[in-house]
Write an enzyme that holds these catalytic residues in place. Structure first.
Site, PDB file in Angstrom:
ATOM      1  N   CYS A 141       8.055  -4.269   3.855  1.00  0.00           N
ATOM      2  CA  CYS A 141       7.484  -5.607   4.090  1.00  0.00           C
ATOM      3  C   CYS A 141       8.563  -6.678   4.111  1.00  0.00           C
ATOM      4  O   CYS A 141       9.580  -6.581   3.432  1.00  0.00           O
ATOM      5  CB  CYS A 141       6.443  -5.923   3.025  1.00  0.00           C
ATOM      6  N   CYS A 196      10.073  -6.130   0.136  1.00  0.00           N
ATOM      7  CA  CYS A 196      10.912  -4.938  -0.031  1.00  0.00           C
ATOM      8  C   CYS A 196      12.155  -4.980   0.851  1.00  0.00           C
ATOM      9  O   CYS A 196      13.186  -4.408   0.493  1.00  0.00           O
ATOM     10  CB  CYS A 196      10.089  -3.683   0.237  1.00  0.00           C
ATOM     11  N   HIS A 250       5.090  -2.372  -4.906  1.00  0.00           N
ATOM     12  CA  HIS A 250       5.112  -1.623  -3.651  1.00  0.00           C
ATOM     13  C   HIS A 250       5.882  -0.314  -3.829  1.00  0.00           C
ATOM     14  O   HIS A 250       6.675  -0.180  -4.771  1.00  0.00           O
ATOM     15  CB  HIS A 250       5.769  -2.464  -2.557  1.00  0.00           C
ATOM     16  N   GLU A 263       8.376   1.138  -2.133  1.00  0.00           N
ATOM     17  CA  GLU A 263       9.836   1.056  -2.048  1.00  0.00           C
ATOM     18  C   GLU A 263      10.402   0.401  -3.312  1.00  0.00           C
ATOM     19  O   GLU A 263      11.426   0.807  -3.861  1.00  0.00           O
ATOM     20  CB  GLU A 263      10.251   0.242  -0.819  1.00  0.00           C
TER      21      GLU A 263
HETATM   22  C1  HJL Z   1       4.839  -1.441   2.213  1.00  0.00           C
HETATM   23  C2  HJL Z   1       3.777  -1.010   0.163  1.00  0.00           C
HETATM   24  C3  HJL Z   1       2.737  -1.927   0.532  1.00  0.00           C
HETATM   25  C4  HJL Z   1       2.842  -2.611   1.762  1.00  0.00           C
HETATM   26  N1  HJL Z   1       3.892  -2.327   2.583  1.00  0.00           N
HETATM   27  N2  HJL Z   1       5.866  -1.179   3.067  1.00  0.00           N
HETATM   28  N3  HJL Z   1       4.804  -0.813   1.026  1.00  0.00           N
HETATM   29  N4  HJL Z   1       1.676  -2.134  -0.310  1.00  0.00           N
HETATM   30  O1  HJL Z   1       3.761  -0.390  -0.927  1.00  0.00           O
HETATM   31  C5  HJL Z   1       2.242  -4.680   2.989  1.00  0.00           C
HETATM   32  C6  HJL Z   1       1.190  -5.778   2.943  1.00  0.00           C
HETATM   33  C7  HJL Z   1       1.082  -6.434   1.554  1.00  0.00           C
HETATM   34  C8  HJL Z   1       0.127  -7.627   1.609  1.00  0.00           C
HETATM   35  C9  HJL Z   1      -0.345  -8.079   0.224  1.00  0.00           C
HETATM   36  N5  HJL Z   1       1.904  -3.540   2.123  1.00  0.00           N
HETATM   37  O2  HJL Z   1       1.124  -6.487  -1.882  1.00  0.00           O
HETATM   38  O3  HJL Z   1       1.576  -6.782   3.881  1.00  0.00           O
HETATM   39  O4  HJL Z   1      -0.237  -8.340  -2.820  1.00  0.00           O
HETATM   40  O5  HJL Z   1       0.630  -5.506   0.603  1.00  0.00           O
HETATM   41  O6  HJL Z   1       2.236  -8.659  -2.496  1.00  0.00           O
HETATM   42  O7  HJL Z   1       0.754  -8.716   2.266  1.00  0.00           O
HETATM   43  O8  HJL Z   1       0.742  -8.553  -0.536  1.00  0.00           O
HETATM   44  P1  HJL Z   1       0.990  -7.971  -2.008  1.00  0.00           P
HETATM   45 ZN    ZN Z   2       6.951  -4.183   0.122  1.00  0.00          ZN
END
Ligand code: HJL
Ligand code: ZN
Length: 168
Positions: A94, A104, A57, A59
């Site tokens: 998240c 995060c 992600h 963050e």
């Molecule tokens: C934040 C990110 C990102 C998400 N949220 N704040 N920064 N990709 O870079 C939140 C979303 C999750 C899914 C899938 N996304 O990423 O809820 O596969 O991407 O662990 O729940 O989970 P994974």
């Molecule tokens: Zn996250």
């Protein structure tokens, strides 16, 4: 003396980062910037979704870069952060991930174990209810003493970029 960048300028930089994330139907394309506002070079790290190897992600990428630079294990990134560090992220950090990876919010909170750590989180939008229902990220940060501030005005662009890989 030059004026320091505004909240909107940092959020726009985070959005530029988000645009570099590879569109994917199973997550959001997010960008983040770690900032020490009082420093001469205030930008500590930038990051975007899936930038570093693995299912990373935005963050998380910022914090991994800080740890790498300081030759610390990732969970000790907080040791290398100036005491006024704040995080700009296009989307609320998240608190739960479909993959089961460490959220995060927990990565942000563990920067505070060694001293100041991340003081404030500036976010562009809250997480849409698509993958994990209502994200309690903001609440958990606030419950643990991290101020969370919404920077408004870029929601449309942020969501368009965040959902680029999603079926329309
Ligand atoms: C934040 C990110 C990102 C998400 N949220 N704040 N920064 N990709 O870079 C939140 C979303 C999750 C899914 C899938 N996304 O990423 O809820 O596969 O991407 O662990 O729940 O989970 P994974
Ligand atoms: Zn996250």
């Amino acid at each position: 003396m030059a004026t320091s960048p505004s909240h909107e300028e940092y959020m726009r930089l985070a959005l530029e980062q988000a645009k570099q994330a590879p569109p994917k139907p199973t997550n959001f394309c997010v960008g983040a910037v770690l900032v020490s506002p009082a420093a001469k070079d205030p930008i500590l790290a930038v990051g975007h979704t899936m930038e570093l190897p693995g299912n990373t992600h935005a963050e998380q990428c910022c914090l991994q870069k800080i740890a790498e630079q300081a030759e610390l294990p990732e969970d000790e990134a907080g040791k290398a952060l100036p005491p006024d560090t704040v995080l700009y992220t296009t989307m609320e950090p998240c608190n739960m991930r479909l993959s089961g990876n460490l959220p995060c919010v927990d990565r942000v909170l563990r920067t505070r174990r060694y001293g100041a750590g991340i003081q404030k989180v500036y976010l562009g939008v809250k997480e849409p209810e698509k993958f994990v229902g209502q994200n309690q990220g903001r609440r958990k940060l606030e419950d643990n003493g991290v101020e969370v501030i919404h920077i408004g005005g870029m929601e449309e662009d942020i969501l368009r970029v965040a959902t680029a890989g999603h079926e329309k």
